[in-house]
Design a protein around this motif. Sequence first.
Motif, PDB file in Angstrom:
ATOM      1  N   ARG A  74       0.834  -1.215   0.000  1.00  0.00           N
ATOM      2  CA  ARG A  74       0.000   0.000   0.000  1.00  0.00           C
ATOM      3  C   ARG A  74       0.866   1.261   0.000  1.00  0.00           C
ATOM      4  N   ALA A  75       1.931   1.262   0.787  1.00  0.00           N
ATOM      5  CA  ALA A  75       2.828   2.421   0.823  1.00  0.00           C
ATOM      6  C   ALA A  75       3.468   2.654  -0.548  1.00  0.00           C
ATOM      7  N   LEU A  76       3.849   1.577  -1.220  1.00  0.00           N
ATOM      8  CA  LEU A  76       4.418   1.707  -2.561  1.00  0.00           C
ATOM      9  C   LEU A  76       3.370   2.250  -3.533  1.00  0.00           C
ATOM     10  N   GLU A  77       2.162   1.705  -3.477  1.00  0.00           N
ATOM     11  CA  GLU A  77       1.094   2.169  -4.365  1.00  0.00           C
ATOM     12  C   GLU A  77       0.777   3.636  -4.146  1.00  0.00           C
ATOM     13  N   ASN A  78       0.876   4.095  -2.907  1.00  0.00           N
ATOM     14  CA  ASN A  78       0.599   5.497  -2.578  1.00  0.00           C
ATOM     15  C   ASN A  78       1.798   6.408  -2.858  1.00  0.00           C
ATOM     16  N   GLY A  79       2.948   5.816  -3.192  1.00  0.00           N
ATOM     17  CA  GLY A  79       4.146   6.619  -3.445  1.00  0.00           C
ATOM     18  C   GLY A  79       4.743   7.223  -2.197  1.00  0.00           C
ATOM     19  N   THR A  80       4.581   6.530  -1.051  1.00  0.00           N
ATOM     20  CA  THR A  80       5.028   7.086   0.229  1.00  0.00           C
ATOM     21  C   THR A  80       6.040   6.204   0.945  1.00  0.00           C
ATOM     22  N   MET A  81       6.653   5.291   0.235  1.00  0.00           N
ATOM     23  CA  MET A  81       7.635   4.404   0.852  1.00  0.00           C
ATOM     24  C   MET A  81       9.002   5.071   0.800  1.00  0.00           C
ATOM     25  N   SER A  82       9.736   5.041   1.912  1.00  0.00           N
ATOM     26  CA  SER A  82      11.090   5.591   1.881  1.00  0.00           C
ATOM     27  C   SER A  82      11.999   4.605   1.167  1.00  0.00           C
ATOM     28  N   GLY A  83      12.997   5.127   0.492  1.00  0.00           N
ATOM     29  CA  GLY A  83      13.861   4.277  -0.306  1.00  0.00           C
ATOM     30  C   GLY A  83      15.320   4.480   0.024  1.00  0.00           C
ATOM     31  N   LEU A  84      16.017   5.173  -0.838  1.00  0.00           N
ATOM     32  CA  LEU A  84      17.462   5.338  -0.721  1.00  0.00           C
ATOM     33  C   LEU A  84      17.845   6.804  -0.597  1.00  0.00           C
ATOM     34  N   GLY A  85      19.008   7.041  -0.030  1.00  0.00           N
ATOM     35  CA  GLY A  85      19.648   8.345  -0.050  1.00  0.00           C
ATOM     36  C   GLY A  85      20.886   8.227  -0.921  1.00  0.00           C
ATOM     37  N   LEU A  86      21.028   9.107  -1.888  1.00  0.00           N
ATOM     38  CA  LEU A  86      22.147   9.064  -2.822  1.00  0.00           C
ATOM     39  C   LEU A  86      22.954  10.347  -2.732  1.00  0.00           C
ATOM     40  N   THR A  87      24.260  10.223  -2.628  1.00  0.00           N
ATOM     41  CA  THR A  87      25.154  11.375  -2.597  1.00  0.00           C
ATOM     42  C   THR A  87      25.445  11.809  -4.026  1.00  0.00           C
ATOM     43  N   VAL A  88      25.387  13.114  -4.265  1.00  0.00           N
ATOM     44  CA  VAL A  88      25.689  13.678  -5.582  1.00  0.00           C
ATOM     45  C   VAL A  88      26.723  14.787  -5.427  1.00  0.00           C
ATOM     46  N   ASP A  89      27.473  15.052  -6.505  1.00  0.00           N
ATOM     47  CA  ASP A  89      28.461  16.134  -6.494  1.00  0.00           C
ATOM     48  C   ASP A  89      27.798  17.502  -6.610  1.00  0.00           C
ATOM     49  N   ASP A  90      26.766  17.585  -7.459  1.00  0.00           N
ATOM     50  CA  ASP A  90      26.090  18.846  -7.735  1.00  0.00           C
ATOM     51  C   ASP A  90      24.600  18.551  -7.832  1.00  0.00           C
ATOM     52  N   CYS A  91      23.855  18.883  -6.800  1.00  0.00           N
ATOM     53  CA  CYS A  91      22.441  18.521  -6.722  1.00  0.00           C
ATOM     54  C   CYS A  91      21.624  19.187  -7.835  1.00  0.00           C
ATOM     55  N   GLN A  92      21.861  20.459  -8.074  1.00  0.00           N
ATOM     56  CA  GLN A  92      21.096  21.162  -9.108  1.00  0.00           C
ATOM     57  C   GLN A  92      21.348  20.559 -10.481  1.00  0.00           C
ATOM     58  N   LYS A  93      22.605  20.286 -10.798  1.00  0.00           N
ATOM     59  CA  LYS A  93      22.948  19.709 -12.097  1.00  0.00           C
ATOM     60  C   LYS A  93      22.336  18.317 -12.250  1.00  0.00           C
ATOM     61  N   THR A  94      22.420  17.497 -11.209  1.00  0.00           N
ATOM     62  CA  THR A  94      21.845  16.152 -11.261  1.00  0.00           C
ATOM     63  C   THR A  94      20.333  16.225 -11.401  1.00  0.00           C
ATOM     64  N   TYR A  95      19.710  17.140 -10.663  1.00  0.00           N
ATOM     65  CA  TYR A  95      18.261  17.365 -10.773  1.00  0.00           C
ATOM     66  C   TYR A  95      17.887  17.725 -12.211  1.00  0.00           C
ATOM     67  N   ASP A  96      18.618  18.658 -12.811  1.00  0.00           N
ATOM     68  CA  ASP A  96      18.331  19.080 -14.184  1.00  0.00           C
ATOM     69  C   ASP A  96      18.476  17.921 -15.165  1.00  0.00           C
ATOM     70  N   GLU A  97      19.538  17.133 -15.018  1.00  0.00           N
ATOM     71  CA  GLU A  97      19.771  15.999 -15.909  1.00  0.00           C
ATOM     72  C   GLU A  97      18.672  14.947 -15.768  1.00  0.00           C
ATOM     73  N   LEU A  98      18.327  14.602 -14.530  1.00  0.00           N
ATOM     74  CA  LEU A  98      17.314  13.569 -14.311  1.00  0.00           C
ATOM     75  C   LEU A  98      15.924  14.037 -14.712  1.00  0.00           C
ATOM     76  N   THR A  99      15.614  15.312 -14.461  1.00  0.00           N
ATOM     77  CA  THR A  99      14.327  15.851 -14.890  1.00  0.00           C
ATOM     78  C   THR A  99      14.199  15.773 -16.408  1.00  0.00           C
ATOM     79  N   ALA A 100      15.288  16.063 -17.115  1.00  0.00           N
ATOM     80  CA  ALA A 100      15.286  15.979 -18.577  1.00  0.00           C
ATOM     81  C   ALA A 100      15.060  14.550 -19.066  1.00  0.00           C
ATOM     82  N   HIS A 101      15.379  13.572 -18.221  1.00  0.00           N
ATOM     83  CA  HIS A 101      15.173  12.161 -18.560  1.00  0.00           C
ATOM     84  C   HIS A 101      13.862  11.621 -17.994  1.00  0.00           C
ATOM     85  N   GLY A 102      12.972  12.518 -17.565  1.00  0.00           N
ATOM     86  CA  GLY A 102      11.644  12.101 -17.141  1.00  0.00           C
ATOM     87  C   GLY A 102      11.505  11.634 -15.713  1.00  0.00           C
ATOM     88  N   VAL A 103      12.503  11.883 -14.876  1.00  0.00           N
ATOM     89  CA  VAL A 103      12.406  11.487 -13.473  1.00  0.00           C
ATOM     90  C   VAL A 103      11.481  12.474 -12.753  1.00  0.00           C
TER      91      VAL A 103
END
Length: 145
Positions: A74-103
Motif C-alpha cells: 500500500r505504501a508503494l502504491e501510494n508513493g510514500t515508501m522511503s527508499g534510498l539516499g544518494l550522494t551527488v556532487d552537484d544537486c542542481q545539475k543532477t536534478y536538471d539531468e534527471l528531470t530531462a530524462h523524465g524522473v
Amino acid sequence: MITNISLVTLWVTDQDTARDFYVDRLGFETRTDQTLGDGFRWLTIGHPSQPELEVTLMVPGPPLDPGVADAVGRALENGTMSGLGLTVDDCQKTYDELTAHGVDFVQPPSERPYGVEAVMRDVVGNWVVLVERRPYGGEDFPHAG
C-alpha cells in the motif's frame, strides 16, 4: 568484526520496472538476477563506484508477514515508501539531468543545514533523496540543543 554494509533491501512493486529505472536512468548496474525455487527472484543492483554494496529489489511477500507485506504494498502504491539516499556532487545539475530524462521529483533542490537536497520518486513508489553534502554540526539545526 563487521567491516561494512553489503546488502540493503528496496521494496518494489515490479522488479523489471524498478531495475530498468535504476540502471537506465540513474546509472546503476545489475549485479545478480536469478530465479530460485517457487518463482522467487533474487535481483540486485549496485552503483559502479560501490562494488561492496548491493541493493536487493524485492517484491513484498514471503518471508514478510502477510499484513506487513500488504502495508508495504500500500505504501508503494501510494508513493510514500522511503527508499534510498544518494550522494551527488552537484544537486542542481543532477536534478536538471534527471528531470530531462523524465524522473519525477517531489521536491526540487533545496538548501538544508547538511547541504542541498532534492527528493524524487522512483517508478515503483519509493522516495529517493539526492544530497550534495557539506560539513555541518548539530548547532546548524534550529531545534538542536
